[in-house]
Write a protein that holds these residues in place. Structure first.
Motif, PDB file in Angstrom:
ATOM      1  N   ALA A  69       0.666  -1.121   0.106  1.00 56.50           N
ATOM      2  CA  ALA A  69      -0.031  -0.067  -0.032  1.00 56.50           C
ATOM      3  C   ALA A  69       0.888   1.258  -0.079  1.00 56.50           C
ATOM      4  O   ALA A  69       0.390   2.390  -0.218  1.00 56.50           O
ATOM      5  N   ALA A  70       2.126   1.023   0.408  1.00 56.28           N
ATOM      6  CA  ALA A  70       3.058   2.223   0.286  1.00 56.28           C
ATOM      7  C   ALA A  70       3.241   2.599  -1.300  1.00 56.28           C
ATOM      8  O   ALA A  70       3.401   1.939  -1.992  1.00 56.28           O
ATOM      9  N   GLY A  71       3.621   3.889  -1.124  1.00 54.13           N
ATOM     10  CA  GLY A  71       3.958   4.804  -2.461  1.00 54.13           C
ATOM     11  C   GLY A  71       5.111   4.462  -2.981  1.00 54.13           C
ATOM     12  O   GLY A  71       5.381   4.233  -4.090  1.00 54.13           O
ATOM     13  N   GLY A  72       6.274   4.172  -1.952  1.00 56.24           N
ATOM     14  CA  GLY A  72       7.555   4.131  -2.389  1.00 56.24           C
ATOM     15  C   GLY A  72       8.138   2.673  -2.479  1.00 56.24           C
ATOM     16  O   GLY A  72       7.415   1.817  -1.981  1.00 56.24           O
ATOM     17  N   THR A  73       9.309   2.689  -2.293  1.00 52.84           N
ATOM     18  CA  THR A  73      10.190   1.360  -2.317  1.00 52.84           C
ATOM     19  C   THR A  73       9.950   0.999  -0.787  1.00 52.84           C
ATOM     20  O   THR A  73      10.453   1.922   0.051  1.00 52.84           O
ATOM     21  N   VAL A  74       9.976  -0.078  -0.448  1.00 54.47           N
ATOM     22  CA  VAL A  74      10.161  -0.639   0.855  1.00 54.47           C
ATOM     23  C   VAL A  74      10.933  -2.005   0.687  1.00 54.47           C
ATOM     24  O   VAL A  74      10.540  -2.788   0.060  1.00 54.47           O
ATOM     25  N   THR A  75      11.879  -2.053   1.764  1.00 59.81           N
ATOM     26  CA  THR A  75      12.635  -3.420   1.672  1.00 59.81           C
ATOM     27  C   THR A  75      12.746  -3.774   3.212  1.00 59.81           C
ATOM     28  O   THR A  75      12.632  -2.972   4.258  1.00 59.81           O
ATOM     29  N   VAL A  76      13.040  -5.102   3.406  1.00 63.00           N
ATOM     30  CA  VAL A  76      13.295  -5.549   4.815  1.00 63.00           C
ATOM     31  C   VAL A  76      14.657  -6.669   4.662  1.00 63.00           C
ATOM     32  O   VAL A  76      14.716  -7.260   3.549  1.00 63.00           O
ATOM     33  N   ALA A  77      15.299  -6.475   5.702  1.00 66.96           N
ATOM     34  CA  ALA A  77      16.449  -7.572   5.717  1.00 66.96           C
ATOM     35  C   ALA A  77      16.809  -8.150   7.231  1.00 66.96           C
ATOM     36  O   ALA A  77      15.910  -7.471   8.266  1.00 66.96           O
ATOM     37  N   LYS A  78      17.174  -9.331   7.201  1.00 66.13           N
ATOM     38  CA  LYS A  78      17.121  -9.758   8.465  1.00 66.13           C
ATOM     39  C   LYS A  78      18.542  -9.678   8.855  1.00 66.13           C
ATOM     40  O   LYS A  78      19.541  -9.872   8.223  1.00 66.13           O
ATOM     41  N   GLY A  79      18.498  -8.953  10.034  1.00 65.57           N
ATOM     42  CA  GLY A  79      20.069  -8.517  10.630  1.00 65.57           C
ATOM     43  C   GLY A  79      20.754  -7.760   9.742  1.00 65.57           C
ATOM     44  O   GLY A  79      19.989  -6.736   9.233  1.00 65.57           O
ATOM     45  N   ASP A  80      21.856  -7.982   9.469  1.00 62.29           N
ATOM     46  CA  ASP A  80      22.686  -7.172   8.606  1.00 62.29           C
ATOM     47  C   ASP A  80      22.667  -7.677   7.063  1.00 62.29           C
ATOM     48  O   ASP A  80      23.485  -7.661   6.332  1.00 62.29           O
TER      49      ASP A  80
END
Length: 85
Positions: free
Chosen positions: A28-39
């Motif tokens: 639903a976000a207009g921009g880019t969304v990322t997720v990372a586990k730890g580093d």
């Protein structure tokens, strides 16, 4: 790009229903969304396969990043999902 480090509080981690809610909110976000586990390397938060592939469990630390005008609101929603399940 706004970013948050979050320790996952949901007992089931980011699996099944919480992962679906997470991806739905990210989509639903207009921009880019990322997720990372730890580093680790970030993956697109709008992809259920990518999010499930991280194998995020209770107590893991994740890094959520978002850009766009609504970045802080998106991070608030996503942080709530990983903490509440």
């Amino acid at each position: 790009m706004a970013q948050r480090r979050v320790t996952v509080g949901a007992e089931v981690g980011l699996h099944a229903r919480p992962a679906a809610l997470f991806v739905e909110a990210a989509s639903a976000a207009g921009g880019t969304v990322t997720v990372a586990k730890g580093d680790g390397d970030p993956v697109p938060a709008k992809s259920i396969l990518a999010v499930m592939g991280l194998d995020v469990r209770h107590g893991d630390e994740i890094v959520i990043s978002a850009d766009g005008d609504d970045a802080e609101a998106v991070l608030d929603r996503l942080t709530g999902i990983v903490n509440d399940g």
